[in-house]
Design an enzyme around this catalytic site. Structure first.
Site, mmCIF file in Angstrom:
data_model
loop_
_atom_site.group_PDB
_atom_site.id
_atom_site.type_symbol
_atom_site.label_atom_id
_atom_site.label_comp_id
_atom_site.label_asym_id
_atom_site.label_seq_id
_atom_site.Cartn_x
_atom_site.Cartn_y
_atom_site.Cartn_z
ATOM 1 N N ASP A 38 0.847 -1.189 0.000
ATOM 2 C CA ASP A 38 0.000 0.000 0.000
ATOM 3 C C ASP A 38 0.890 1.249 0.000
ATOM 4 O O ASP A 38 2.078 1.182 0.323
ATOM 5 C CB ASP A 38 -0.897 -0.019 1.239
ATOM 6 C CG ASP A 38 -1.752 1.221 1.368
ATOM 7 O OD1 ASP A 38 -2.468 1.538 0.405
ATOM 8 O OD2 ASP A 38 -1.707 1.876 2.421
ATOM 9 N N ASP A 59 -0.415 5.262 0.651
ATOM 10 C CA ASP A 59 -0.767 6.291 1.624
ATOM 11 C C ASP A 59 -0.976 5.682 3.000
ATOM 12 O O ASP A 59 -1.822 4.806 3.181
ATOM 13 C CB ASP A 59 -2.032 7.024 1.164
ATOM 14 C CG ASP A 59 -2.211 8.359 1.861
ATOM 15 O OD1 ASP A 59 -1.407 8.672 2.755
ATOM 16 O OD2 ASP A 59 -3.156 9.083 1.513
#
Length: 276
Positions: free
Chosen positions: A11, A13
């Protein structure tokens, strides 16, 4: 050198950065994966940026990245349409990242609301659109009510901004769903669609992949539903204080929980030493 084959879906953010600041240890983690020759993909629900823009941003933060390392929800949506609904006519609500993804996949699309009223639309695909208008929402809902397939790039209701949180793609999607009465096909995490696209890119089986992220409701749930291993990092949305609550809400028990990215980097290093 690492003999055991591992692959990583990472991932962005909350895992690699916060806003315009790199999370401590993100650069070292990626350097270690490269050193150990562990293939990885940055898997993001963000549909607004192109892979080139995402890579440029990561490099600007000091994280080594190439556009081929990035898989966005826009790209996954384009791949889904290309494979399942080739040749269909698409009405788009979104920004540059989604526009380019559809174009690169050879999909004919329009943002012209008149195409809806002229019965020229088979699919409505929607991502974040910070210039969305009432006319677009009206047209999208009308197209779906008339039988067009509704596709949502990602279900995130909110996204981090300089003002705290702003409405995300899921908020726009909720308006279209409410006005059409039809639930959309969701592409981004926690959907398996984006995870399957990531695994296909990596060329691996689900059990060989580790999903790394900070969000129990998207990253960890997506990993579990896809049959991957999961590594929760307490660097973003999930913290020591709220972890138990998020675990109950998501129903996911991550395979690993790391307070820092350095802990996760050390785990990969330890795996390499075990196989020396």
């Amino acid at each position: 050198m690492m003999d055991t084959k591992w692959y990583a879906c990472i991932d962005l953010d909350g895992t690699m950065y916060h806003g315009s600041t790199m999370i401590e240890g993100a650069d070292a983690l990626i350097s270690t994966l490269q050193q150990l020759r562990i293939p990885y993909q940055f898997v993001t629900n963000n549909s607004s940026r192109t892979p080139e823009e995402v890579a440029e941003m990561l490099n600007g933060l000091g994280i080594n990245a190439k556009s081929r390392d990035v898989l966005t929800s826009a790209q996954a949506a384009a791949s889904y349409i290309q494979k399942q609904f080739q040749g269909r006519r698409v009405f788009l609500i979104g920004e540059r990242g989604l526009e380019q993804a559809l174009t690169d996949a050879g999909i004919t699309w329009t943002a012209d609301v008149e195409a809806v009223w002229n019965d020229e639309i088979d699919i409505v695909v929607q991502g974040i659109d910070r210039n969305v208008s009432y006319a677009k929402l009206e047209a999208a809902a009308a197209a779906v009510r008339k039988g067009a397939l509704s596709i949502l790039t990602n279900p995130d209701l909110m996204l981090p901004s300089d003002r705290g949180f702003s409405p995300g793609a899921g908020s726009i999607g909720a308006a279209i769903q409410a006005a059409s009465g039809v639930e959309p096909v969701v592409i981004g995490k926690p959907s398996r669609i984006i995870m399957d696209a990531a695994l296909e890119r990596l060329g691996c089986r689900a059990e060989e992949a580790i999903v790394i992220g900070d969000n129990m409701m998207t990253d960890m749930l997506a990993g579990q539903q896809a049959g991957c291993r999961t590594a929760l990092v307490l660097t973003g949305l999930t913290t020591v204080a709220n972890r138990e609550d998020y675990q109950k809400r998501s129903g996911v028990n991550p395979d690993m929980i790391c307070a820092t990215l350095e802990e996760l980097r050390q785990w990969f290093m330890d795996q390499a030493h075990v196989n020396e």
